[in-house]
Design a protein around this motif. Structure first.
Motif, mmCIF file in Angstrom:
data_model
loop_
_atom_site.group_PDB
_atom_site.id
_atom_site.type_symbol
_atom_site.label_atom_id
_atom_site.label_comp_id
_atom_site.label_asym_id
_atom_site.label_seq_id
_atom_site.Cartn_x
_atom_site.Cartn_y
_atom_site.Cartn_z
ATOM 1 N N PRO A 167 20.054 88.185 100.713
ATOM 2 C CA PRO A 167 21.022 88.755 99.766
ATOM 3 C C PRO A 167 22.339 89.112 100.457
ATOM 4 O O PRO A 167 22.342 89.613 101.577
ATOM 5 C CB PRO A 167 20.320 90.013 99.264
ATOM 6 N N LEU A 168 23.455 88.842 99.777
ATOM 7 C CA LEU A 168 24.766 89.206 100.338
ATOM 8 C C LEU A 168 25.081 90.648 99.950
ATOM 9 O O LEU A 168 24.644 91.117 98.902
ATOM 10 C CB LEU A 168 25.847 88.299 99.733
ATOM 11 N N PRO A 169 25.821 91.335 100.830
ATOM 12 C CA PRO A 169 26.289 92.662 100.396
ATOM 13 C C PRO A 169 27.252 92.473 99.215
ATOM 14 O O PRO A 169 28.145 91.630 99.276
ATOM 15 C CB PRO A 169 27.040 93.203 101.620
ATOM 16 N N LEU A 170 27.044 93.250 98.162
ATOM 17 C CA LEU A 170 27.820 93.021 96.948
ATOM 18 C C LEU A 170 29.149 93.767 96.976
ATOM 19 O O LEU A 170 29.270 94.807 97.610
ATOM 20 C CB LEU A 170 27.015 93.481 95.731
ATOM 21 N N ASN A 171 30.121 93.247 96.238
ATOM 22 C CA ASN A 171 31.345 94.014 96.050
ATOM 23 C C ASN A 171 31.095 95.043 94.943
ATOM 24 O O ASN A 171 30.075 94.974 94.251
ATOM 25 C CB ASN A 171 32.549 93.094 95.789
ATOM 26 N N PRO A 172 31.990 96.037 94.776
ATOM 27 C CA PRO A 172 31.683 97.122 93.834
ATOM 28 C C PRO A 172 31.403 96.648 92.403
ATOM 29 O O PRO A 172 30.494 97.167 91.741
ATOM 30 C CB PRO A 172 32.947 97.991 93.870
ATOM 31 N N ALA A 173 32.139 95.659 91.920
ATOM 32 C CA ALA A 173 31.911 95.205 90.539
ATOM 33 C C ALA A 173 30.541 94.557 90.406
ATOM 34 O O ALA A 173 29.806 94.811 89.445
ATOM 35 C CB ALA A 173 33.006 94.217 90.119
ATOM 36 N N GLN A 174 30.177 93.752 91.404
ATOM 37 C CA GLN A 174 28.854 93.119 91.375
ATOM 38 C C GLN A 174 27.757 94.182 91.424
ATOM 39 O O GLN A 174 26.781 94.127 90.685
ATOM 40 C CB GLN A 174 28.674 92.189 92.580
ATOM 41 N N ALA A 175 27.957 95.179 92.309
ATOM 42 C CA ALA A 175 26.949 96.221 92.479
ATOM 43 C C ALA A 175 26.763 97.006 91.183
ATOM 44 O O ALA A 175 25.633 97.320 90.790
ATOM 45 C CB ALA A 175 27.339 97.148 93.624
ATOM 46 N N GLY A 210 34.215 81.966 90.036
ATOM 47 C CA GLY A 210 34.234 82.334 91.448
ATOM 48 C C GLY A 210 34.101 83.828 91.696
ATOM 49 O O GLY A 210 34.412 84.319 92.776
ATOM 50 N N SER A 211 33.616 84.574 90.698
ATOM 51 C CA SER A 211 33.516 86.025 90.870
ATOM 52 C C SER A 211 32.169 86.446 91.419
ATOM 53 O O SER A 211 31.920 87.626 91.639
ATOM 54 C CB SER A 211 33.779 86.733 89.538
ATOM 55 N N GLY A 212 31.276 85.482 91.637
ATOM 56 C CA GLY A 212 29.989 85.823 92.235
ATOM 57 C C GLY A 212 28.904 86.176 91.234
ATOM 58 O O GLY A 212 28.041 87.003 91.511
ATOM 59 N N LYS A 213 28.917 85.543 90.093
ATOM 60 C CA LYS A 213 27.876 85.804 89.091
ATOM 61 C C LYS A 213 26.502 85.375 89.610
ATOM 62 O O LYS A 213 25.523 86.076 89.435
ATOM 63 C CB LYS A 213 28.186 85.036 87.785
ATOM 64 N N THR A 214 26.479 84.214 90.285
ATOM 65 C CA THR A 214 25.190 83.696 90.735
ATOM 66 C C THR A 214 24.499 84.662 91.694
ATOM 67 O O THR A 214 23.283 84.824 91.648
ATOM 68 C CB THR A 214 25.376 82.310 91.389
ATOM 69 N N GLU A 242 19.523 74.340 94.745
ATOM 70 C CA GLU A 242 19.357 74.726 96.143
ATOM 71 C C GLU A 242 19.563 76.225 96.365
ATOM 72 O O GLU A 242 18.836 76.854 97.118
ATOM 73 C CB GLU A 242 20.418 74.024 96.982
ATOM 74 N N ARG A 243 20.571 76.769 95.698
ATOM 75 C CA ARG A 243 20.856 78.190 95.901
ATOM 76 C C ARG A 243 19.670 79.056 95.507
ATOM 77 O O ARG A 243 19.374 80.055 96.143
ATOM 78 C CB ARG A 243 22.090 78.609 95.098
ATOM 79 N N PHE A 244 18.984 78.671 94.438
ATOM 80 C CA PHE A 244 17.833 79.460 94.006
ATOM 81 C C PHE A 244 16.628 79.213 94.913
ATOM 82 O O PHE A 244 15.928 80.140 95.298
ATOM 83 C CB PHE A 244 17.502 79.148 92.540
#
Ligand code: ADP
Ligand code: ZN
Length: 751
Positions: free
Chosen positions: A191-199, A234-238, A270-272
């Motif tokens: 898992p990537l560290p999320l940005n505040p909006a994602q978190a 490109g906002s990181g929904k996935t 692949e990402r999943f």
């Protein structure tokens, strides 16, 4: 005990059968059975159990097929809802929830017997000719399915059994799975560290997952858990999806991820797979889409049913995957029209997802950069929870969008150029800098029509009311509706004219490619559309060449509009933005806005800022201007006001009735007859709900595949009430035999 059985032959009702003593305990809701029906034996699915029946002299069930029930009672309930809401016979709804290859599997795994060569010492005994032939194949292949062997050797199972008796081969039911992605090497990710909006978005999804887990099945349907994740491209929904799935797995539940067919790129899958290929949450990821072979589909389905794959990623029909218990459903690009099935049952997978989520107490996350008006409206109404990711990852800028007024590019007798001088210059720059360009045009072929400038003749399809598209590589005229094709005439086909100088009008991707080649002779150009994507591997190969930098300019149709992530693409050109605007459909503006936003989103996903050129003849149209400013709420406000005034979705629901037949007058009269019947329905519904009837009118494409089509459009705020009436009406109304009536609830395409 009595079993209620829905038969596979279309009869629109259930039949009661006795469960004989020998089968007690083996039959449950969802079991597949063989039953007597008249003189025949037919297959069916048990859709209910009862103690008594109102019928006497019931016949017994003959046998149970397969050890495990195929449809879970939950999925069965969903099929019922589909039949009711989308006005289709229950057996058809039931068929759509089970892949054909699984349904037709008459004896469980029996057809999947494998034959394996056994090691032996010494010399091969002398074999009879037939056995020798079979042995040669087995020896070469080492292991293969019995069925395939029988086909190859043109023999019966008895011959193979003889080889088994001699100890040369083993026949077993072991299953060696066909994994469509088996040859890929998967590198695990964490898992990537999320940005505040994602978190923030993830936290809300997590708490919904936890809450429904606490409530358990008992309280299914008691709270709505639908989220709309509105995140720019490109906002990181996935990444949010991936971490939401992790939580569902931790809670002991599975997940379904729906993506539009076109986004089912190896890249996405692949990402999943990579995320869940190792660690404590390790599970198989099953993939379901229309390009799987029957065998692959069979295996994927059983992997899910057996609980070995707890994550399913797939197109539309993956919503019926037998994941149990189900914790999370993700519908990526929820606005996509490919979620709507265009044949009966005409269900919308997003809406089925919401219904399934409600029935099974699963959390539903709809994601999009350009949500459908319906879903955004539901957020405004408080029915869904809006989660927003307003910025791109790492604060990458949104691409700069320039709208080019093509009216100013018209050059005397030459007409309009394909490339405005500004776009041409921008492409030149990218070539010089070694950056990549994507050019988008939503029409394949070379020219959209062939016309005679002297007599006005236009080449039309003999089956459809549509002009034929010229395809240059093989010198053919083709119909994009029915596939009809004919050679290109050398002179005007009009007997009285015979003009040798016929003219091609309109623009397709082939012409864009050709013109580019002349303008930029050194550039490496590839075209990607339905004509160049003939085989399964084509898509993958072109994308990997593009990724590897072996292609400078990619020209294509909507195939390249979505979901692709190529950091080196810094320029996107939309050749003709007005094309989608001129469709006779109340969603034309919405589609144009979505398409422009999605295509533009392919630019600037790497370190260099992206630039987008939108060429248009109506540059001030709101759909274009709001897309230019990346202003979804602005577009929503203005478009939803238009819908409200005209009583279109999201303010009402639409049902489209289409009558079709080869005799136009008959179709017209029948349509009038249906209208009269609908007026009665309207009177009955007064006081309960409103019903607006429009038409009959000729369909925008009056004639398709030799059939004339007339339509009646219905609008109502309460579709479930209307659906029931429509089901009655379609069953009872008397129409000529050669006129067909179809009902499309919540149509996506008004064509
Ligand atoms: P979307 O689905 O919204 O278009 P993606 O999920 O494809 O966006 O994300 C775009 C890129 O950003 C991907 O390469 C992804 O790996 C990366 N990314 C996503 N979230 C993060 C994060 N929190 N930190 C760093 N990179 C991220
Ligand atoms: Zn045609």
């Amino acid at each position: 005990m009595i079993a209620r059985v829905t038969l596979e032959i279309a009869l629109r009702k259930e039949f009661d059968y006795l469960i004989p003593d020998g089968l007690v305990g083996q039959i449950d809701v969802g079991s597949r059975v063989q039953v007597p029906f008249g003189a025949r034996k037919v297959l069916g699915c048990v859709t209910g159990l009862a103690q008594t029946s109102e019928h006497s002299r019931l016949k017994p069930i003959l046998k149970v097929i397969g050890a495990q029930t195929l449809v879970t009672p939950k999925v069965l309930k969903l099929a019922r809802w589909i039949a009711d809401y989308y006005c289709c016979p229950p057996e058809i709804a039931l068929k759509s929830v089970l892949p054909e290859v699984v349904r037709k599997e008459q004896a469980g795994w029996r057809e999947r017997l494998y034959v394996r060569a056994l090691p032996f010492a010494g010399e091969l005994p002398k074999l009879p000719k037939r056995q020798q032939e079979v042995w040669n194949i087995v020896e070469e292949r080492r292991e293969l399915p019995l069925r395939e062997l029988l086909e190859l050797a043109q023999t019966t199972a008895a011959t193979v059994r003889r080889l088994e008796d001699r100890g040369l081969v083993a026949i077993s039911a072991e299953i060696s799975e066909r994994d469509p992605y088996a040859r890929e090497h998967i590198v695990p990710t964490s898992p990537l560290p999320l940005n505040p909006a994602q978190a923030a978005a993830l936290a809300k999804i997590h708490s919904a997952l936890e809450q429904s887990s606490r409530n358990g099945d008992a309280r299914a349907g008691t709270h709505s858990s639908v989220f709309l994740l509105h995140g720019v491209t490109g906002s990181g929904k996935t990444e949010v999806y991936l971490q939401a799935i992790s939580r569902a797995l931790e809670l002991g539940k599975g997940a379904i991820v729906l993506v539009p067919e076109i986004s089912l790129t190896p890249q996405t899958v692949e990402r999943f797979k990579a995320r869940f290929s190792s660690g404590p949450l390790r599970t198989l990821v099953a993939v379901l889409h229309s390009h799987l072979s029957a065998g692959e589909r069979h295996d994927e389905w059983h992997k899910i049913r057996q609980g070995r794959a707890r994550i399913v990623i797939g197109a539309r029909s993956a919503i019926f995957a037998p994941v149990d218990p189900l914790g999370l459903i993700i519908v990526d690009e929820e606005h996509e029209h490919t979620y709507k099935q265009e044949e009966t049952p005409r269900y919308h997978a997003r809406d089925v997802a919401i219904m399934r989520g409600r029935m099974e107490n699963a959390t539903v996350v709809l994601g999009s950069a350009t949500p459908s008006l319906e879903s955004y409206y539901n957020c405004r109404k408080g029915k869904y929870t809006l989660l927003e990711l307003p910025d791109r990852i790492d604060d990458r800028k949104m691409p700069y969008v320039r709208v080019v007024d093509m009216r100013q590019c018209v050059r005397g007798s030459h007409g309009v150029p394909i490339f405005s001088p500004r776009l041409k210059e921008a492409i030149t720059q990218r070539l010089e800098r070694g950056e990549q360009t994507i050019l988008f045009l939503n029409r394949r072929g070379y020219s959209s029509s062939l016309q005679c400038p002297l007599c006005g003749f236009v080449a039309e399809c003999p089956n459809c009311s549509l002009s034929l598209t010229y395809h240059r590589p093989d010198q053919k005229l083709r119909c994009h509706i029915c596939g009809h094709q004919e050679p290109v005439p050398a002179v005007c086909p009009n007997e009285k004219c015979r003009n040798p100088a016929i003219r091609y009008a309109g623009l397709g991707t082939q012409k864009v490619e050709e013109t580019l080649g002349k303008l930029f002779p050194d550039a490496r150009i590839t075209r990607m559309d339905a004509d160049t994507m003939k085989r399964k591997e084509d898509y993958r190969r072109i994308l990997s060449d593009f990724r590897a930098g072996k292609i400078d300019i990619l020209v294509g149709t909507q195939m390249i509009a979505k979901g692709l992530h190529f950091p080196n693409v810094t320029l996107v050109g939309i050749i003709y933005a007005d094309m989608a605007l001129h469709q006779p459909d109340f969603r034309a503006a919405e589609r144009t806005f979505q398409l422009l936003t999605q295509v533009a989103g392919r630019a600037g996903r790497g370190d260099v800022e992206g630039e987008v050129f939108v060429q248009s003849f109506t540059p001030y149209h709101p759909a274009i201007q709001y897309a230019r400013r990346h202003d979804y709420p602005g577009f929503y406000e203005q478009e939803s006001e238009f819908r409200r005034q005209l009583n279109y979705p999201p303010y009402a629901r639409v049902a489209l009735l289409t009558l079709r037949g080869r005799n136009e007058d008959k179709v017209k009269f029948s349509a009038d007859h249906v209208r009269a019947a609908l007026e009665k329905v309207e009177k009955e519904l007064r006081g309960k709900t409103e019903l607006i009837i429009a038409g009959p009118a000729a369909a925008p494409l009056l004639r398709a595949e030799t059939y004339y089509r007339y339509q009646i459009m219905l609008r109502t705020p309460r579709m479930s009430v209307l659906s029931r009436r429509l089901a009655e009406l379609t069953e009872t109304i008397a129409l000529p035999e050669d006129v067909l009536l179809s009902v499309d609830i919540d149509p996506a395409d008004l064509g």
